[in-house]
Structures are given as C-alpha cells and as structure tokens.
Design a protein around this motif. Sequence first.
Motif, short mmCIF file in Angstrom:
data_model
loop_
_atom_site.label_atom_id
_atom_site.label_comp_id
_atom_site.label_asym_id
_atom_site.label_seq_id
_atom_site.Cartn_x
_atom_site.Cartn_y
_atom_site.Cartn_z
N GLU A 18 1.08 -1.23 -0.05
CA GLU A 18 0.08 0.12 -0.04
C GLU A 18 1.44 1.19 0.16
OE1 GLU A 18 -2.81 3.63 0.74
OE2 GLU A 18 -2.71 0.94 -1.07
N SER A 19 1.91 0.86 0.70
CA SER A 19 2.26 2.22 0.68
C SER A 19 3.80 3.03 -0.69
CB SER A 19 3.86 2.36 2.13
OG SER A 19 4.77 3.06 1.96
N ALA A 20 3.70 1.34 -1.21
CA ALA A 20 4.47 1.52 -2.89
C ALA A 20 3.02 2.25 -3.56
CB ALA A 20 5.22 -0.04 -3.03
N LEU A 21 1.86 1.77 -3.44
CA LEU A 21 1.10 2.12 -4.61
C LEU A 21 1.35 3.87 -4.06
CD1 LEU A 21 -1.67 -0.68 -4.29
CD2 LEU A 21 -0.62 -0.20 -6.04
N PHE A 22 0.43 4.07 -2.77
CA PHE A 22 0.65 5.22 -2.47
C PHE A 22 2.21 6.83 -2.70
CE2 PHE A 22 0.37 8.64 0.56
CZ PHE A 22 -0.16 9.73 0.02
N ALA A 23 3.25 6.15 -3.30
CA ALA A 23 4.31 6.54 -4.05
C ALA A 23 3.95 6.92 -5.24
CB ALA A 23 5.66 5.03 -3.09
N ALA A 24 3.47 6.01 -5.67
CA ALA A 24 3.15 6.46 -7.39
C ALA A 24 1.98 7.40 -7.65
CB ALA A 24 2.26 4.93 -7.58
N ASP A 25 1.53 7.26 -6.62
CA ASP A 25 -0.18 8.37 -6.09
C ASP A 25 0.39 9.87 -6.23
OD1 ASP A 25 -2.20 6.79 -6.77
OD2 ASP A 25 -2.05 6.25 -4.56
N LEU A 26 1.72 9.44 -5.09
CA LEU A 26 2.20 11.06 -4.85
C LEU A 26 3.17 11.75 -6.33
CD1 LEU A 26 3.73 10.93 -1.69
CD2 LEU A 26 1.70 12.42 -2.04
N LEU A 27 3.47 10.71 -6.99
CA LEU A 27 4.29 10.95 -8.35
C LEU A 27 3.51 11.69 -8.99
CD1 LEU A 27 6.99 10.68 -9.74
CD2 LEU A 27 5.73 8.30 -10.14
N ARG A 28 2.40 10.81 -9.14
CA ARG A 28 1.31 11.02 -10.26
C ARG A 28 1.28 12.96 -9.35
NH1 ARG A 28 -4.02 11.76 -10.45
NH2 ARG A 28 -5.18 11.69 -12.51
N MET A 29 0.83 12.81 -8.46
CA MET A 29 0.40 14.46 -7.94
C MET A 29 1.48 15.56 -8.11
SD MET A 29 0.04 15.43 -3.79
CE MET A 29 0.94 15.45 -3.82
N TYR A 30 2.58 15.23 -8.17
CA TYR A 30 3.90 16.02 -8.02
C TYR A 30 3.97 16.77 -9.76
CZ TYR A 30 4.87 15.82 -3.20
OH TYR A 30 5.12 16.08 -1.34
N ILE A 31 3.54 15.01 -10.71
CA ILE A 31 3.41 15.75 -12.10
C ILE A 31 2.96 16.46 -12.11
CG2 ILE A 31 3.63 14.83 -14.07
CD1 ILE A 31 5.05 11.80 -13.04
N GLN A 32 1.54 16.19 -11.73
CA GLN A 32 0.07 17.45 -12.32
C GLN A 32 0.93 18.58 -11.69
OE1 GLN A 32 -1.39 15.43 -14.68
NE2 GLN A 32 -3.12 15.57 -13.78
N TYR A 33 1.39 19.21 -10.35
CA TYR A 33 1.47 19.76 -10.00
C TYR A 33 2.25 20.80 -11.49
CZ TYR A 33 2.84 23.44 -6.93
OH TYR A 33 3.46 24.76 -6.23
N ALA A 34 3.54 19.87 -11.24
CA ALA A 34 4.76 20.40 -11.72
C ALA A 34 4.36 20.98 -13.25
CB ALA A 34 5.66 19.68 -12.51
N ALA A 35 3.04 20.29 -14.33
CA ALA A 35 2.64 20.75 -14.98
C ALA A 35 2.12 21.94 -15.19
CB ALA A 35 1.59 19.40 -15.55
#
Length: 359
Positions: A116-133
Amino acid sequence: MFDSVKTLIEEHQALQTELSDPALHADARRAKRVNRRYAELSRIVAAHDAWLAASDDLEAARELAKEDEVFAEEVPALEELVQQTQEKLRRLLIPRDPDDARDVIMEIKGGEGGAESALFAADLLRMYIQYAASKGWKTELLERNESDLGGYKDVQVAIKGSSSDPAQGVWAHLKYEGGVHRVQRVPATESQGRIHTSTTGVLVFPEVDEPDEVAINPNDLKIDVFRSSGPGGQSVNTTDSAVRITHLPTGIVVSMQNEKSQLQNREAGMRVLRARILAKQQEEIDAAASDARKSQIRGMDRSERIRTYNFPENRIADHRTGYKSYNLDQVMDGALDPIVESAVSADEEARLAALGSES
C-alpha cells in the motif's frame, strides 16, 4: 529593515545596465546568476514603488481633507493600502533561501505499509507531476524500482522550471515537501473494507546548476556496474548497464538502472549525487548556524510526519502549518498551491521572528 532598500535599488539599476551589455551573455552561467538576482530585486523595487505611491496618496488625502471633508473619506482606505504595501515590502526584504531558483530532484520511497505504501508512492508521484504541469515545469523520471502491484518502492524524478525569478523557482515551492507523508484509506489489497494507515517518505534536493559547482574528486568515487533487475526493457538482466556510485568521503550511495546504457545511468547517477552532496553541504551550514536562523518549515528530517491524506473524509492536513481542507481529490490531481502557500507563509513568519529577535 527598509534602510537596505536604497542599496538594493542601486544594485538593481547596476544589474539593469549589466544586462544590456552583450558581453554578459557570452558567459551563460554568469548571465543566469545576474538574471536571477535582477528578477528578485525587480519584485522589491516594484513593491517599494507601490509603497511610496500609496504613502504619497495618503499624505495628499490628509492635506486635502483639511480643506474638504470629502477627501477625509478616502483616508481609511489609503491607510490600509499603505499597511498592505508596507507588509508586502517587508516580506520581500526577508533574506531568500539562496537555492530558491534551483530545479529539484525528488525521491519518493515506500515506508510503513508494504504494498500500500508503494502504491501511494505512485499516487504522490502523479500528484507532483500534475502540479509541475500546472506550473509549466518539466519532469524527467530518473530512476524507478517498481513493486509487484504497480506502485514504487523507490522512484526519483527531476523537476525543472523556466523562470529566472527565485520566487517562482521549483525549489522555492517544493522544498517543503520533504518528510513523511501518511495516508489513511482502504488499500486495494484489503478485502474486508478496513481502513489502513501507511507512510511514504519524500526527499527533495536542489539540483546543481553546473557539474563543476560541486567539486567531486574522481578518486573519491567507487563505481560498480551490475545487471539491471525488474521492469525496464529488453536489456534487463542481459548487460551490465546498471551503475552504483559511492562517494567515499560522505558515504552517499546512488544506484541507477532506469536507462539501457551504462553511460546514461552513470550521468543520471552523478546528477543525483551532486544534488545530495549540495544538500548535505547546506545541512552542515544550517547546523552551524544559530537555531534562531533556521527555518521551522524547511527541515529535512526524514522521520518528520508532515502531512496526512485521509481518503474516507476527503481531508488533507499539514501538521506543520495547521492547514486543513476537504478537497483531497483535487490535491491528488495536483492542486497543491494552497498547501504550498501556507508553508511559504509560515516560513516567512519564522524568518521575520528570527530577524526581530536579532534586532
């Protein structure tokens, strides 16, 4: 504090003259430094001009009010405007973090909670990529270590901005993200609908502008090559393309296997190594400084729980600033601005308090 404005205005004028010199632009590194400083000072000059204009308008209104009461009605609004412009100028005069204009390298690591922690790491990565965009920044995936369920045990991403204004820099916005992020939700692996609590760690490093900015002796490096493992392409497990770089003086270790060639992995590894050495140097400087000068927000304590993401309540809470909202779904889509602004504001207050205690 305002005594320093005259000197800064003079520096701004000198930089303006320097920027008009074609010889400056023959030296890209120097031109970048001058542009950054000019952009920073331009905000201060504009704020100072706005404060002076508001003060002049207030003085004029008070004089005219002695002869005509109509002008007296304008005085309260102008007094408030003077206070607002003065406060803005005061905040801009707070010494900036010298790294604010830098790009960053971010590492997201799974923590407590396993899959679950690894899955949330992927969610955080997506969040930061969206924020960067949303900021117009570019992202580059440097390294990833995927989990069995599609998350990330460890992932590293470089985030690059384009503004010369330090206030708009990537580090200026993302330096507050370092720490432990806690998630509360029903994991995809949970069959009985129970809410679990997991944690994921985020590390943020300012990226070095030029390779020679951080001196690294080649003799201080131990470089090992090995075969890549896990998802990654046709070359996985067939060639020694993965690279592990150990910086012997600091003990910092960087491993890269995302690219198919050993040279590319080595170049990516050196980018991360330089960023980590720069961060370590800054931490040593901060440790040597007085506690009053340290930012209360910027801390890179790897064990500090900075934020909770509660999915059942659609709530996000930042434990350092007290920020709380019920729009977690939007935040996970990259709407991070209010959270970042709360951290920036809290940091400014801490810096102002530190300056006040020294005066």
